[in-house]
Design an enzyme around this catalytic site. Structure first.
Site, PDB file in Angstrom:
ATOM      1  CB  CYS A  26      -0.901  -0.026   1.238  1.00 56.62           C
ATOM      2  SG  CYS A  26      -1.741   1.522   1.567  1.00 56.62           S
TER       3      CYS A  26
ATOM      4  CE1 TYR B 169      -4.958   2.582  -5.825  1.00 60.58           C
ATOM      5  CE2 TYR B 169      -3.689   4.567  -5.413  1.00 60.58           C
ATOM      6  CZ  TYR B 169      -3.834   3.199  -5.330  1.00 60.58           C
ATOM      7  OH  TYR B 169      -2.848   2.446  -4.768  1.00 60.58           O
TER       8      TYR B 169
END
Length: 341
Positions: A52, A183
């Site tokens: 992440c 994203y």
């Protein structure tokens, strides 16, 4: 980062543009304990995923500041099941300090039936087993400014007060168009939405390339929080964002300035020694089944370039300011050789 929602971080997507929501648990661990959580060596555990980018900020900061002994680390499996982040990398599938199998158990201890996703990074209070915060934007700032009594000798100032306004301005653009922009492109639900994010991403990357052409770091002449936040997206760019998220105007390795800048940071103690490319690729390509339904993990790209000379030292700059590099990585936190370039 909460991929039970299909993406990293606290987020939502579907039949609308991708939107990242605010962290629900925004308590802070501070020197004066004003939120009820005073800085205290050994009291808290940082839960992170090496896959992440939001959690990786905390991993880099913790290393640079020398907080390994003061703030212990739990590393979650890069793959998740329907209960999200799990500790299946540990013996018996249970975190040895918190005694839990899933990070969600710490969320439940704090707030039963919390409706949101389970995200990392998270700081958990060890004595009570309760989640303290999952505020990925604030955690690293507090590590730099509130945990100073526990910093190692020679720790750098990652958020120097005279430069904070400029750092904040640079980070805001990077967050919107780069950190979150990949994203917005990757989870876009329509062509126009995708192209808008795509154009903003590469426009910002070009601006940062111009900014870094004659300066070693983003703000001032030392590493700051801005460099950490930019790095965690750049280090994933060619491995996952270029193909997986369709951010394919060019690879990072095709921009001479940004590629050299990213390699400079990667080769700086505290950065590359926290990066696990195996975790990164396994997570993105196997968890995001809506984007990659086959679950096939690409064999490439060739990662050996990360270790090639960057020559950025010719621009001057002092990576740690008046401080020193961090010491060796704790043995139990070292990245396996097979997961490195």
């Amino acid at each position: 980062m909460n991929d039970s929602a299909g993406t990293d971080g606290n987020s939502s997507y579907g039949h609308k543009p991708f939107k990242r929501s605010r962290s629900h648990f925004a308590d802070r661990v501070t020197a004066d304990g004003r939120d009820g959580w005073p800085v205290e060596a050994g009291r808290y555990r940082l839960v992170a995923s090496r896959a992440c980018p939001w959690a990786s900020r905390a991993l880099v900061s913790r290393r640079l500041l020398g907080l390994e002994d003061a703030l212990s680390l739990a590393v979650a499996d890069p793959l998740q099941d329907d209960r999200s982040w799990r500790f299946t990398l540990d013996p018996d599938g249970r975190d040895p300090v918190l005694g839990i199998r899933y990070l969600s158990e710490a969320y439940d201890a704090r707030e039963r039936d919390y409706p949101g996703g389970v995200s990392v990074p998270a700081i958990v209070d060890v004595p009570s087993g309760k989640l303290v915060t999952n505020d990925y934007q604030q955690i690293t700032l507090d590590l730099a400014t509130e945990w100073t009594a526990l910093h190692r000798p020679g720790a750098p100032d990652l958020y120097p007060e005279p430069l904070r306004a400029e750092i904040d301005e640079v980070m805001e653009g990077i967050y919107r168009d780069v950190n979150n922009g990949v994203y917005r492109a990757g989870f876009a639900d329509g062509q126009d939405t995708y192209e808008e994010a795509y154009e903003a991403l590469f426009r910002r990357l070009e601006q940062m390339s111009e900014r870094l052409a004659d300066r070693r770091y983003l703000v001032g002449d030392t590493i700051t929080e801005a460099d950490i936040r930019f790095f965690t997206t750049l280090v994933r760019f060619d491995a996952v964002y270029h193909g997986h998220f369709k951010c394919n105007r060019r690879k990072l390795s095709e921009d001479p300035v940004l590629w050299a800048y990213a390699r400079d940071l990667y080769q700086t103690p505290g950065f590359g020694d926290t990066v696990d490319f195996h975790h990164i690729k396994q997570h993105y390509y196997r968890v995001h089944t809506g984007i990659n339904p086959t679950g096939i993990v690409p064999a490439g790209p060739d990662l050996s370039g990360w270790l090639t000379p960057h020559h950025r030292e010719q621009l001057g700059g002092r990576p740690f300011g008046d401080g020193t590099p961090p010491g060796p990585v704790p043995e139990n936190e070292a990245i396996p050789t097979a997961h490195q370039p």
